[in-house]
Design an enzyme around this catalytic site. Structure first.
Site, mmCIF file in Angstrom:
data_model
loop_
_atom_site.group_PDB
_atom_site.id
_atom_site.type_symbol
_atom_site.label_atom_id
_atom_site.label_comp_id
_atom_site.label_asym_id
_atom_site.label_seq_id
_atom_site.Cartn_x
_atom_site.Cartn_y
_atom_site.Cartn_z
ATOM 1 N N GLU A 174 -3.356 4.019 -0.982
ATOM 2 C CA GLU A 174 -2.176 4.871 -0.796
ATOM 3 C C GLU A 174 -2.459 6.349 -1.080
ATOM 4 O O GLU A 174 -1.846 7.225 -0.470
ATOM 5 C CB GLU A 174 -1.021 4.396 -1.685
ATOM 6 C CG GLU A 174 -0.409 3.075 -1.267
ATOM 7 C CD GLU A 174 -1.053 1.869 -1.921
ATOM 8 O OE1 GLU A 174 -0.540 0.750 -1.762
ATOM 9 O OE2 GLU A 174 -2.097 2.050 -2.606
ATOM 10 N N PHE A 222 8.694 -7.781 -10.760
ATOM 11 C CA PHE A 222 7.346 -7.638 -10.210
ATOM 12 C C PHE A 222 7.257 -6.376 -9.352
ATOM 13 O O PHE A 222 8.074 -6.141 -8.479
ATOM 14 C CB PHE A 222 6.990 -8.870 -9.373
ATOM 15 C CG PHE A 222 5.653 -8.780 -8.709
ATOM 16 C CD1 PHE A 222 4.478 -8.801 -9.468
ATOM 17 C CD2 PHE A 222 5.556 -8.665 -7.326
ATOM 18 C CE1 PHE A 222 3.242 -8.714 -8.850
ATOM 19 C CE2 PHE A 222 4.320 -8.582 -6.703
ATOM 20 C CZ PHE A 222 3.157 -8.610 -7.463
ATOM 21 N N GLN A 223 6.259 -5.557 -9.617
ATOM 22 C CA GLN A 223 6.000 -4.290 -8.922
ATOM 23 C C GLN A 223 7.200 -3.340 -8.969
ATOM 24 O O GLN A 223 7.439 -2.574 -8.034
ATOM 25 C CB GLN A 223 5.560 -4.539 -7.470
ATOM 26 C CG GLN A 223 4.173 -5.163 -7.386
ATOM 27 C CD GLN A 223 3.580 -5.159 -5.990
ATOM 28 O OE1 GLN A 223 4.303 -5.137 -4.992
ATOM 29 N NE2 GLN A 223 2.259 -5.201 -5.913
ATOM 30 N N MET A 231 -19.681 21.744 -10.271
ATOM 31 C CA MET A 231 -18.885 22.796 -10.900
ATOM 32 C C MET A 231 -18.813 22.600 -12.411
ATOM 33 O O MET A 231 -18.823 23.567 -13.180
ATOM 34 C CB MET A 231 -17.477 22.827 -10.310
ATOM 35 C CG MET A 231 -16.658 24.028 -10.757
ATOM 36 S SD MET A 231 -17.395 25.608 -10.268
ATOM 37 C CE MET A 231 -16.813 25.729 -8.572
ATOM 38 N N LYS A 271 14.751 -2.849 -1.668
ATOM 39 C CA LYS A 271 14.539 -3.824 -0.600
ATOM 40 C C LYS A 271 15.847 -4.331 -0.014
ATOM 41 O O LYS A 271 15.941 -4.571 1.196
ATOM 42 C CB LYS A 271 13.702 -4.994 -1.133
ATOM 43 C CG LYS A 271 13.236 -5.949 -0.046
ATOM 44 C CD LYS A 271 12.246 -6.971 -0.592
ATOM 45 C CE LYS A 271 11.699 -7.856 0.530
ATOM 46 N NZ LYS A 271 10.702 -8.833 0.011
#
Length: 687
Positions: A139, A201-202, A582, A251
């Site tokens: 993602e 969940f999630q 760097m 959802k």
């Protein structure tokens, strides 16, 4: 008269009133307030579909507020009581409404990754012909692809991910877009509303998590409000200073079916403006513009300091050149402003700042007037604030110069540096309004004589190759710049973050806007490859090159196969010095060459590229470089070129922390030889 004055003052107050984005009851005001700060014509705005019911803006916007309106007709009363209703969404699920709203917002590409909580939307867009869908491997890759797409196209990047880790994985791209002012609309799945707060969940409080890295965020509570929230998201992302917004989609909302018509005004993009407040703002801004013009006409040693804000409008670079030519003003840009002014113009000072051109830094320190356009005076540009622009401060005290700031975001004005004149609003629009007030100047012979002397004295320099030595990374950039531009194609360069990023900024010749895409404010390693994919999707005919370092590339190298899957012929250059360059540079300069965990084991990049479906090329010797660079840019599909470059090569000039812009460390071959000997001694010959 008293009433008129009161109304006018009220309008001005409203015009500049700061409205908190998180104040839910003020959501409608947020979008309106954003429009106050910028012009109605802006490069990043998505083009709205025309309203079919009545003209926009509504006729009432043109009515004098003191004029008594005529008695409404019976039809008008009926329309007021019964707003126009949109029946086109009745019977559709929230997911299907999302699909239609993307079409109404002229979205042509969505970057995303599916998951359980967002499946109603993914099911609705299955085989959708309304937009192209790009699937990353992570993602975070989707977010950076959307950023690259937005920077290359001027349209907001759209991201669609699931709840929980899917949502939290786009926090870094949102923070990156927030820092650099990139328009992005992120849609995240969420557990059903009945499960929120139960540690389902999630489940993740992504609205709370993203509060500090978005312009605005919202959780949609019902399918009826979904179109409104989508419209608000696009409007806020593209208004004023562009930036990311987040819309959280439970959802059950995306699975629900809309049963009743909803007001048409919530389903069509809005472009209405409050003309009363705009008129009040225009009067205030014109006063600032007149004062700015007076100072510019008075200045003897002016400098234009230009940031990414000039690129938010299609006419920005043209008006910048017009002002520079008209008044003979030299131009320096920030890292994100590169390309807004042709570096082959003799008035170009190149980039300023920590690793900027010494000439640009010296010019800013010696200028009696600094005209900042679409820039925010970040710490990488100013150096030590107390030492910044001493001559401009002296001129301000004497009433003959100082700092002028053209800026769309009120929060950036006087945040870091005190300005004498602030011109609030779209920088390009206000430059256009000021142009006729600027006196033409034939030449500034004394000022440019000094600038040209600095250019000869302080060019970008480095320890060049000797026969049989390792290739220098700066040489690769210079040669690639010529080879790529000799193709005659439109070239876009993206980078990761690190030394390679600065070398690209320094040694590439930047001539055109929207051709340099990099992570500036947040400095996100791994940005280059996914941003290149997004830019290539936006500009399929362009030659898109990701200039990367091995450490930065390792962060998101899984997106190599995404480039193949998306059919994007991106070119990936890896300057491989087997270190976090760097950071090791700072460890060399300030930590006595103690290289604490800054050397990583790399994969075989060529085998990796080939395993993922790309062509792989490698260069080890100087004599191989020219031919491989030509093969690299002429390859039809995606290709990866690894160049094994010299190690412990510093990026110079460099303004160390706490120093003024004119207190830079410049390249000195003798000093570099001494540093090499000292490094060998301190590390026992290991480095």
């Amino acid at each position: 008269m008293i009433r008129q004055s009161t109304l006018k003052n009220f309008a001005i107050k409203r015009c500049f009133q700061h409205i908190a984005y998180r104040n839910t009851p003020a959501m409608r005001s947020v979008a309106l307030a954003q429009r106050f700060y910028s012009s109605s014509s802006r490069y990043y705005s998505a083009s709205p579909l025309p309203a079919s019911k009545r003209p926009e803006p509504a006729p009432s916007f043109n009515v004098d507020p003191l004029e008594q309106p005529a008695e409404p007709s019976k039809l008008a009363k009926k329309l007021r009581a019964e707003p126009d209703m949109d029946t086109s969404f009745v019977g559709l699920t929230g997911g299907q409404i999302f699909n239609e709203m993307m079409s109404r917002q002229n979205v042509d590409t969505v970057f995303g990754y599916p998951g359980g909580a967002i499946l109603p939307v993914y099911d609705a867009i299955h085989n959708s012909d309304k937009f192209n869908f790009v699937l990353p491997k992570h993602e975070q890759g989707a977010g950076h692809m959307a950023e690259g797409y937005a920077r290359a196209s001027g349209k907001p990047g759209v991201v669609l991910v699931t709840s929980g880790p899917g949502a939290t994985n786009v926090v870094t791209p949102m923070a990156d877009a927030f820092a650099d002012g990139i328009p992005m609309v992120v849609f995240t799945g969420q557990v059903p509303t009945s499960a929120i707060g139960t540690d389902a969940f999630q489940e993740a409080d992504v609205v709370g998590i993203s509060r500090s890295c978005t312009k605005w965020n919202v959780m949609v509570k019902s399918v009826e409000e979904l179109p409104l929230r989508i419209n608000e998201a696009f409007e806020i992302a593209t208004s004023g200073r562009p930036g990311p917004v987040l819309v959280d989609l439970p959802k059950d909302v995306t699975a629900a079916i809309l049963r009743n018509p909803i007001p048409t005004k919530t389903t069509l993009p809005s472009n209405a403006l409050n003309q009363l407040t705009s008129r009040a703002q225009d009067e205030f801004v014109m006063q600032s513009i007149n004062k700015a013009a007076d100072l510019i006409n008075l200045a003897k040693k002016p400098v234009l300091y230009v940031g990414a804000g000039i690129l938010n409008h299609a006419d920005g670079p043209r008006l910048l050149k017009e002002l520079s030519d008209r008044a003979q003003i030299p131009v320096t840009t920030t890292l994100q402003g590169l390309g807004s002014f042709d570096q082959e113009d003799p008035k170009s000072l190149d980039m300023l700042g920590m690793h900027g051109c010494a000439t640009a830094n010296l010019a800013v320190q010696n200028a009696d007037l600094i005209i900042a356009v679409g820039a925010r005076f970040d710490d990488r540009v100013t150096g030590n604030i107390s030492k910044f622009a001493p001559e401009a401060r002296r001129a301000a005290a004497e009433g003959r110069g100082g700092i002028i700031h053209f800026e769309v975001s009120p929060k950036n004005i006087n945040k870091v540096v005190q300005t004498q004149i602030a011109v609030e609003g779209d920088a390009t629009t206000n430059l256009g309004k000021m142009m006729s007030k600027i006196f033409p100047v034939k030449e500034r012979s004394e000022w440019f004589a000094q600038i040209n002397k600095w250019k000869k004295e302080y060019p970008y320099a480095y320890m060049e190759e000797t026969p049989g030595s390792k290739i220098k990374p700066q040489t690769v950039i210079k040669k690639l710049s010529k080879v790529a531009n000799d193709t005659g194609r439109h070239v876009i360069v993206t980078t990761g973050v690190g030394q390679h990023q600065m070398w690209a900024a320094q040694h590439w010749t930047w001539r055109n806007p929207h051709t340099f895409i990099t992570s500036g404010g947040l400095g996100t390693m791994g940005y280059g490859l996914p941003a290149a994919i997004g830019a290539q999707v936006a500009k399929p005919e362009s030659l898109v090159i990701d200039i990367d370092g091995d450490a930065s590339f390792n962060m998101t190298l899984t997106e190599l196969s995404s480039a193949v899957q998306a059919g994007t012929p991106v070119k990936i250059l890896i300057l491989n010095n087997e270190e976090q360059g760097m950071v090791t540079q700072w460890q060399s300069l300030f930590y006595e060459h103690r290289y604490s965990h800054t050397h990583q084991l790399n994969p075989d990049f060529i085998k990796l590229a080939e395993a993922m479906g790309l062509k792989g090329l490698r260069v080890k010797k100087q004599e191989e470089l020219d031919a491989k660079l030509k093969e690299f840019v002429s390859t039809k599909g995606p290709v990866l070129l690894e160049v094994e470059v010299d190690k412990k090569v510093p990026v110079l000039p460099m303004v160390a922390g706490g120093s003024g812009l004119d207190e830079f460390i410049n390249f000195d071959p003798e000093v570099e030889r001494q540093q090499t000997e000292l490094r060998h001694k301190r590390t026992g010959g290991k480095h």
